[in-house]
Design a protein around this motif. Structure first.
Motif, mmCIF file in Angstrom:
data_model
loop_
_atom_site.group_PDB
_atom_site.id
_atom_site.type_symbol
_atom_site.label_atom_id
_atom_site.label_comp_id
_atom_site.label_asym_id
_atom_site.label_seq_id
_atom_site.Cartn_x
_atom_site.Cartn_y
_atom_site.Cartn_z
ATOM 1 N N GLU A 131 54.827 -62.780 33.127
ATOM 2 C CA GLU A 131 56.266 -62.565 32.988
ATOM 3 C C GLU A 131 56.527 -61.387 32.043
ATOM 4 O O GLU A 131 57.427 -60.574 32.286
ATOM 5 C CB GLU A 131 56.936 -63.829 32.451
ATOM 6 C CG GLU A 131 58.446 -63.744 32.448
ATOM 7 C CD GLU A 131 59.098 -65.037 31.987
ATOM 8 O OE1 GLU A 131 60.275 -64.956 31.587
ATOM 9 O OE2 GLU A 131 58.452 -66.107 32.019
ATOM 10 N N LEU A 132 55.732 -61.287 30.998
ATOM 11 C CA LEU A 132 55.844 -60.166 30.063
ATOM 12 C C LEU A 132 55.627 -58.845 30.800
ATOM 13 O O LEU A 132 56.402 -57.899 30.640
ATOM 14 C CB LEU A 132 54.821 -60.323 28.933
ATOM 15 C CG LEU A 132 54.844 -59.253 27.854
ATOM 16 C CD1 LEU A 132 56.049 -59.456 26.946
ATOM 17 C CD2 LEU A 132 53.556 -59.302 27.034
ATOM 18 N N ALA A 133 54.591 -58.803 31.629
ATOM 19 C CA ALA A 133 54.295 -57.584 32.394
ATOM 20 C C ALA A 133 55.427 -57.249 33.364
ATOM 21 O O ALA A 133 55.765 -56.074 33.560
ATOM 22 C CB ALA A 133 52.980 -57.743 33.151
ATOM 23 N N GLY A 134 56.036 -58.263 33.955
ATOM 24 C CA GLY A 134 57.160 -58.029 34.863
ATOM 25 C C GLY A 134 58.347 -57.421 34.146
ATOM 26 O O GLY A 134 58.980 -56.484 34.642
ATOM 27 N N HIS A 135 58.662 -57.944 32.961
ATOM 28 C CA HIS A 135 59.772 -57.384 32.177
ATOM 29 C C HIS A 135 59.447 -55.953 31.727
ATOM 30 O O HIS A 135 60.323 -55.100 31.701
ATOM 31 C CB HIS A 135 60.083 -58.262 30.967
ATOM 32 C CG HIS A 135 60.633 -59.607 31.316
ATOM 33 N ND1 HIS A 135 61.677 -59.781 32.207
ATOM 34 C CD2 HIS A 135 60.287 -60.849 30.890
ATOM 35 C CE1 HIS A 135 61.946 -61.072 32.310
ATOM 36 N NE2 HIS A 135 61.116 -61.752 31.526
ATOM 37 N N GLU A 136 58.175 -55.737 31.386
ATOM 38 C CA GLU A 136 57.761 -54.388 30.978
ATOM 39 C C GLU A 136 57.929 -53.404 32.136
ATOM 40 O O GLU A 136 58.453 -52.295 31.959
ATOM 41 C CB GLU A 136 56.308 -54.408 30.505
ATOM 42 C CG GLU A 136 55.812 -53.056 30.034
ATOM 43 C CD GLU A 136 54.369 -53.081 29.582
ATOM 44 O OE1 GLU A 136 53.948 -52.086 28.973
ATOM 45 O OE2 GLU A 136 53.652 -54.075 29.830
ATOM 46 N N THR A 137 57.532 -53.811 33.323
ATOM 47 C CA THR A 137 57.680 -52.956 34.505
ATOM 48 C C THR A 137 59.149 -52.689 34.794
ATOM 49 O O THR A 137 59.546 -51.548 35.057
ATOM 50 C CB THR A 137 57.012 -53.620 35.725
ATOM 51 O OG1 THR A 137 55.619 -53.790 35.442
ATOM 52 C CG2 THR A 137 57.187 -52.788 36.971
ATOM 53 N N ARG A 138 59.973 -53.724 34.711
ATOM 54 C CA ARG A 138 61.411 -53.563 34.956
ATOM 55 C C ARG A 138 62.031 -52.632 33.922
ATOM 56 O O ARG A 138 62.858 -51.780 34.254
ATOM 57 C CB ARG A 138 62.096 -54.935 34.933
ATOM 58 C CG ARG A 138 63.578 -54.862 35.143
ATOM 59 C CD ARG A 138 63.921 -54.441 36.579
ATOM 60 N NE ARG A 138 65.360 -54.288 36.680
ATOM 61 C CZ ARG A 138 65.974 -53.243 37.206
ATOM 62 N NH1 ARG A 138 65.279 -52.259 37.735
ATOM 63 N NH2 ARG A 138 67.271 -53.174 37.242
ATOM 64 N N SER A 139 61.595 -52.754 32.688
ATOM 65 C CA SER A 139 62.092 -51.876 31.627
ATOM 66 C C SER A 139 61.752 -50.417 31.939
ATOM 67 O O SER A 139 62.598 -49.529 31.799
ATOM 68 C CB SER A 139 61.479 -52.285 30.282
ATOM 69 O OG SER A 139 61.791 -51.344 29.296
ATOM 70 N N GLN A 140 60.528 -50.188 32.380
ATOM 71 C CA GLN A 140 60.116 -48.819 32.714
ATOM 72 C C GLN A 140 60.901 -48.290 33.905
ATOM 73 O O GLN A 140 61.284 -47.120 33.939
ATOM 74 C CB GLN A 140 58.616 -48.766 33.003
ATOM 75 C CG GLN A 140 58.097 -47.362 33.235
ATOM 76 C CD GLN A 140 58.349 -46.437 32.050
ATOM 77 O OE1 GLN A 140 58.108 -46.791 30.912
ATOM 78 N NE2 GLN A 140 58.844 -45.245 32.324
ATOM 79 N N GLU A 141 61.183 -49.135 34.882
ATOM 80 C CA GLU A 141 61.955 -48.711 36.049
ATOM 81 C C GLU A 141 63.376 -48.295 35.665
ATOM 82 O O GLU A 141 63.879 -47.277 36.126
ATOM 83 C CB GLU A 141 62.008 -49.846 37.087
ATOM 84 C CG GLU A 141 60.694 -50.101 37.778
ATOM 85 C CD GLU A 141 60.683 -51.391 38.589
ATOM 86 O OE1 GLU A 141 61.667 -52.188 38.503
ATOM 87 O OE2 GLU A 141 59.701 -51.626 39.307
ATOM 88 N N VAL A 142 64.019 -49.098 34.810
ATOM 89 C CA VAL A 142 65.386 -48.771 34.386
ATOM 90 C C VAL A 142 65.389 -47.487 33.563
ATOM 91 O O VAL A 142 66.252 -46.623 33.744
ATOM 92 C CB VAL A 142 66.017 -49.945 33.592
ATOM 93 C CG1 VAL A 142 67.359 -49.541 33.004
ATOM 94 C CG2 VAL A 142 66.163 -51.162 34.473
ATOM 95 N N LEU A 143 64.407 -47.340 32.691
ATOM 96 C CA LEU A 143 64.327 -46.127 31.877
ATOM 97 C C LEU A 143 64.041 -44.897 32.732
ATOM 98 O O LEU A 143 64.620 -43.829 32.510
ATOM 99 C CB LEU A 143 63.266 -46.295 30.790
ATOM 100 C CG LEU A 143 63.303 -45.281 29.661
ATOM 101 C CD1 LEU A 143 64.674 -45.244 28.992
ATOM 102 C CD2 LEU A 143 62.234 -45.615 28.630
ATOM 103 N N THR A 144 63.202 -45.049 33.736
ATOM 104 C CA THR A 144 62.936 -43.942 34.666
ATOM 105 C C THR A 144 64.202 -43.576 35.425
ATOM 106 O O THR A 144 64.503 -42.389 35.603
ATOM 107 C CB THR A 144 61.804 -44.324 35.642
ATOM 108 O OG1 THR A 144 60.605 -44.560 34.883
ATOM 109 C CG2 THR A 144 61.554 -43.231 36.660
ATOM 110 N N ALA A 145 64.968 -44.566 35.852
ATOM 111 C CA ALA A 145 66.239 -44.290 36.537
ATOM 112 C C ALA A 145 67.194 -43.552 35.607
ATOM 113 O O ALA A 145 67.899 -42.619 36.031
ATOM 114 C CB ALA A 145 66.872 -45.596 37.026
ATOM 115 N N PHE A 146 67.228 -43.919 34.323
ATOM 116 C CA PHE A 146 68.066 -43.220 33.346
ATOM 117 C C PHE A 146 67.634 -41.757 33.233
ATOM 118 O O PHE A 146 68.471 -40.855 33.281
ATOM 119 C CB PHE A 146 67.979 -43.903 31.975
ATOM 120 C CG PHE A 146 68.642 -43.106 30.883
ATOM 121 C CD1 PHE A 146 70.005 -43.205 30.661
ATOM 122 C CD2 PHE A 146 67.908 -42.237 30.094
ATOM 123 C CE1 PHE A 146 70.624 -42.453 29.674
ATOM 124 C CE2 PHE A 146 68.513 -41.483 29.100
ATOM 125 C CZ PHE A 146 69.878 -41.596 28.895
#
Length: 155
Positions: A131-146
């Motif tokens: 779950e930690l890795a999933g949140h980390e991946t989602r965080s990177q995706e949102v930051l990449t979109a920014f």
């Protein structure tokens, strides 16, 4: 009489030429000032957007470190130190977000800046490493979109 009219025409021509030169110089100066102002704003935006992305990356790393410390240790001092570091990074990220808000009116960019905090907050509540890795991946995706939206604005 012919000499007077020639002199009057010459004076009027000189005045008209001076007036036109002044107007063109003023227009050119305004254009140059506007271009300089826009370039300064662009440079400030680049710095603010990069600072935001960096602050969010540091915050994510500190939140993951905090999660790992809480999972492996019961040492109160180490957990407290990890909380303090994460909190300091959170304040820096919030400050960077305020800078972004000051420099843009782009609704998508502002939405993405706000959304970047969601997955990071979820890191602390992860039940396990997956779950930690999933949140980390989602965080990177949102930051990449920014970053991609910011790049489009700056081009």
């Amino acid at each position: 009489m012919n000499g007077v009219s020639t002199s009057v025409i010459a004076v009027c021509g000189t005045l008209a030429g001076s007036a036109l030169t002044y107007l063109f110089a003023r227009l050119t100066a305004r254009r140059a000032e506007k271009a300089a102002r826009e370039e300064r704003l662009r440079q400030e935006r680049i710095a603010a957007y990069a600072a935001f992305a960096g602050a969010m990356t540091a915050l994510r790393q500190k939140m993951i470190s905090l999660w790992l410390v809480r999972q492996r240790d019961q040492d109160v001092a180490e957990i407290r130190a990890a909380y303090t570091e994460a909190d300091q990074c959170g304040a820096a990220a919030d400050h960077a977000r305020f800078q972004v808000r000051l420099l843009t009116e782009d609704a998508e960019l502002l939405r993405l800046a706000d959304a970047a905090f969601g997955p990071i907050a979820a890191l602390g509540k992860a039940a396990d490493r997956a779950e930690l890795a999933g949140h980390e991946t989602r965080s990177q995706e949102v930051l990449t979109a920014f970053v991609e939206a910011a790049g489009r604005q700056l081009r």
